[in-house]
Design a protein around this motif. Structure first.
Motif, PDB file in Angstrom:
ATOM      1  N   PHE A 179      15.041  62.540  65.091  1.00  0.00           N
ATOM      2  CA  PHE A 179      15.909  63.321  65.954  1.00  0.00           C
ATOM      3  C   PHE A 179      17.001  62.596  66.693  1.00  0.00           C
ATOM      4  N   ASN A 180      16.824  61.290  66.770  1.00  0.00           N
ATOM      5  CA  ASN A 180      17.996  60.412  67.233  1.00  0.00           C
ATOM      6  C   ASN A 180      19.129  60.360  66.443  1.00  0.00           C
ATOM      7  N   LYS A 181      19.066  60.916  65.345  1.00  0.00           N
ATOM      8  CA  LYS A 181      20.111  60.971  64.334  1.00  0.00           C
ATOM      9  C   LYS A 181      20.755  62.323  64.387  1.00  0.00           C
ATOM     10  N   SER A 182      21.899  62.439  63.763  1.00  0.00           N
ATOM     11  CA  SER A 182      22.740  63.766  64.006  1.00  0.00           C
ATOM     12  C   SER A 182      21.904  64.750  62.943  1.00  0.00           C
ATOM     13  N   ALA A 183      22.194  66.032  63.297  1.00  0.00           N
ATOM     14  CA  ALA A 183      21.741  67.290  62.562  1.00  0.00           C
ATOM     15  C   ALA A 183      22.164  67.155  61.122  1.00  0.00           C
ATOM     16  N   VAL A 184      23.501  66.688  61.019  1.00  0.00           N
ATOM     17  CA  VAL A 184      24.043  66.879  59.650  1.00  0.00           C
ATOM     18  C   VAL A 184      23.268  65.595  58.813  1.00  0.00           C
ATOM     19  N   GLU A 185      22.957  64.685  59.172  1.00  0.00           N
ATOM     20  CA  GLU A 185      22.129  63.661  58.593  1.00  0.00           C
ATOM     21  C   GLU A 185      20.731  64.164  58.373  1.00  0.00           C
ATOM     22  N   ILE A 186      20.161  64.640  59.345  1.00  0.00           N
ATOM     23  CA  ILE A 186      18.867  65.148  59.251  1.00  0.00           C
ATOM     24  C   ILE A 186      18.829  66.510  58.031  1.00  0.00           C
ATOM     25  N   GLU A 187      19.694  67.418  58.201  1.00  0.00           N
ATOM     26  CA  GLU A 187      19.792  68.344  57.180  1.00  0.00           C
ATOM     27  C   GLU A 187      19.996  67.967  55.774  1.00  0.00           C
ATOM     28  N   ARG A 188      20.806  66.740  55.751  1.00  0.00           N
ATOM     29  CA  ARG A 188      20.955  66.455  54.200  1.00  0.00           C
ATOM     30  C   ARG A 188      19.504  65.791  54.012  1.00  0.00           C
ATOM     31  N   LEU A 189      18.850  65.030  54.777  1.00  0.00           N
ATOM     32  CA  LEU A 189      17.536  64.403  54.377  1.00  0.00           C
ATOM     33  C   LEU A 189      16.584  65.509  53.881  1.00  0.00           C
ATOM     34  N   ILE A 190      16.536  66.498  54.618  1.00  0.00           N
ATOM     35  CA  ILE A 190      15.867  67.664  54.298  1.00  0.00           C
ATOM     36  C   ILE A 190      15.740  68.100  52.856  1.00  0.00           C
ATOM     37  N   ARG A 191      17.171  68.371  52.515  1.00  0.00           N
ATOM     38  CA  ARG A 191      17.380  68.785  51.244  1.00  0.00           C
ATOM     39  C   ARG A 191      17.343  67.652  50.068  1.00  0.00           C
ATOM     40  N   GLY A 192      17.699  66.642  50.353  1.00  0.00           N
ATOM     41  CA  GLY A 192      17.452  65.855  49.519  1.00  0.00           C
ATOM     42  C   GLY A 192      16.011  65.143  49.097  1.00  0.00           C
ATOM     43  N   LEU A 193      15.082  65.567  49.905  1.00  0.00           N
ATOM     44  CA  LEU A 193      13.801  65.212  49.765  1.00  0.00           C
ATOM     45  C   LEU A 193      12.917  66.381  49.388  1.00  0.00           C
ATOM     46  N   ASN A 194      13.500  67.313  49.288  1.00  0.00           N
ATOM     47  CA  ASN A 194      12.843  68.690  48.822  1.00  0.00           C
ATOM     48  C   ASN A 194      13.040  68.679  47.184  1.00  0.00           C
ATOM     49  N   PRO A 195      12.091  68.837  46.455  1.00  0.00           N
ATOM     50  CA  PRO A 195      10.668  69.088  46.763  1.00  0.00           C
ATOM     51  C   PRO A 195       9.867  68.029  47.100  1.00  0.00           C
ATOM     52  N   TRP A 196      10.022  66.826  47.045  1.00  0.00           N
ATOM     53  CA  TRP A 196       9.132  65.533  47.177  1.00  0.00           C
ATOM     54  C   TRP A 196       9.960  64.395  47.721  1.00  0.00           C
ATOM     55  N   PRO A 197       9.310  63.813  48.796  1.00  0.00           N
ATOM     56  CA  PRO A 197       8.226  64.026  49.490  1.00  0.00           C
ATOM     57  C   PRO A 197       8.356  64.691  50.572  1.00  0.00           C
ATOM     58  N   SER A 198       9.473  65.318  50.923  1.00  0.00           N
ATOM     59  CA  SER A 198       9.724  66.660  51.921  1.00  0.00           C
ATOM     60  C   SER A 198      10.002  65.687  53.175  1.00  0.00           C
ATOM     61  N   ALA A 199      10.721  66.290  54.132  1.00  0.00           N
ATOM     62  CA  ALA A 199      10.805  65.852  55.473  1.00  0.00           C
ATOM     63  C   ALA A 199       9.840  66.438  56.286  1.00  0.00           C
ATOM     64  N   TYR A 200       9.688  65.631  57.288  1.00  0.00           N
ATOM     65  CA  TYR A 200       8.459  66.033  58.213  1.00  0.00           C
ATOM     66  C   TYR A 200       8.623  65.339  59.645  1.00  0.00           C
TER      67      TYR A 200
END
Length: 317
Positions: free
Chosen positions: A213-234
């Motif tokens: 969460f020390n990264k930007s919301a934009v970066e995190i939201e992309r990570l969530i989408r990119g790793l869906n469905p595997w291995p997922s963001a957590y």
């Protein structure tokens, strides 16, 4: 054309099906050895092997593609072309140089960008406007061969690794059939890759999904989408793994600052009826679909109704 097909995962299957549908003669299918799975350790076929057997095609499963007996076996087919789609082994020069039209690789990126094992996920993680598929004449390098044909695909605003996978699987299958046709009639054009424009992406690991969460919301939201469905963001909540499957980026949020003495990245700053908002280093992440360890995936509203999440709670990044 007489074709030897090499592939292993789901992504490869549609290309094999399209080759058969186009009327080419698939002389044999090469895939990775069966793997034990589950408690019983029963051997599981690769998706490509299952598809090949459904068409009564001969299946070859060498432990190592460099094995001399396997190379000699390939030579006996006298195939016109080898088609390689996510096979999973590096081919030696003897195999690459064997067929008349060479080894044609279907790669899920716009080469030379995103050479390597995970081009689909990184296109989403990096926020690319376009991805696509390249058919390439293989050489001994890693995704370095001459480009034959390219098909571009525009990413949706909420594109995930899974949805882009499905799109490129279909695009790649059709592009390969077109490539074979142009190879056969001599109208294909070879284009050298520009080394200065190349990027290499490593294989995706589960640890990549840990949200910082020390990264930007934009970066995190992309990570969530990119790793869906595997291995997922957590992240972590009360010592349990907490997955975020879907989220929005917010640049600003109105919240009751009197309840929150110090706002930190990873802190829940607002709870809505069907979502909750987490502070990031830059911006805010609105969680829409989540999963607490031991529970099924659910929308954030359902999670909030069953879990007493409070403003000020900090997710461990």
């Amino acid at each position: 054309m007489k074709v030897i097909f090499m592939g292993t995962p789901d992504f490869s299957v549609e290309t094999l099906e399209e080759i058969i549908k186009a009327g080419h003669e698939v002389m044999a299918v090469v895939t990775q050895p069966d793997k034990p799975k589950g408690r019983g350790k029963a051997l599981q076929y690769s998706p490509v092997k299952e598809a090949a057997l459904s068409h009564n095609l001969e299946v070859l499963q060498p432990v190592k593609a460099r094995d001399e007996a396997f190379i000699e076996k390939l030579r006996q087919y006298n195939a016109d072309v080898f088609v390689v789609v996510a096979y999973g082994q590096i081919l030696p020069k003897e195999i690459i140089d064997m067929p008349k039209y060479g080894c044609i690789n279907v790669h899920a990126s716009l080469l030379p960008k995103y050479r390597g094992a995970a081009p689909i996920q990184y296109a989403v993680i990096d926020g690319c406007e376009y991805s696509g598929v390249t058919t390439m004449l293989m050489d001994e390098g890693l995704d370095t061969g001459d480009i034959l044909l390219v098909s571009k695909v525009k990413l949706d605003e909420k594109e995930t690794g899974g949805s882009l996978f499905d799109k490129l699987e279909d695009v790649g299958a059709k592009l390969l059939v077109t490539t074979l046709s142009k190879l056969e009639d001599g109208t294909i054009t070879r284009t050298k890759q520009i080394e200065e424009d190349s990027t290499y992406v490593k294989m995706i690991k589960k640890s990549m999904g840990k949200i910082d969460f020390n990264k930007s919301a934009v970066e995190i939201e992309r990570l969530i989408r990119g790793l869906n469905p595997w291995p997922s963001a957590y992240t972590s909540l009360d010592g349990k793994t907490f997955k975020i499957w879907e989220a929005n980026c917010l640049s600003d949020v109105e919240y009751d600052s009197s309840k929150l003495a110090e706002i930190k990245p990873g802190m829940v700053v607002k709870i809505n009826k069907n979502s909750f908002v987490i502070k990031c280093q830059e911006g805010y992440l609105e969680a829409l679909s989540v999963q607490l360890e031991g529970k099924k995936r659910m929308d954030a509203g359902s999670f909030l109704r069953g879990y007493n999440l409070e403003e000020g709670t900090i997710f461990n990044s």
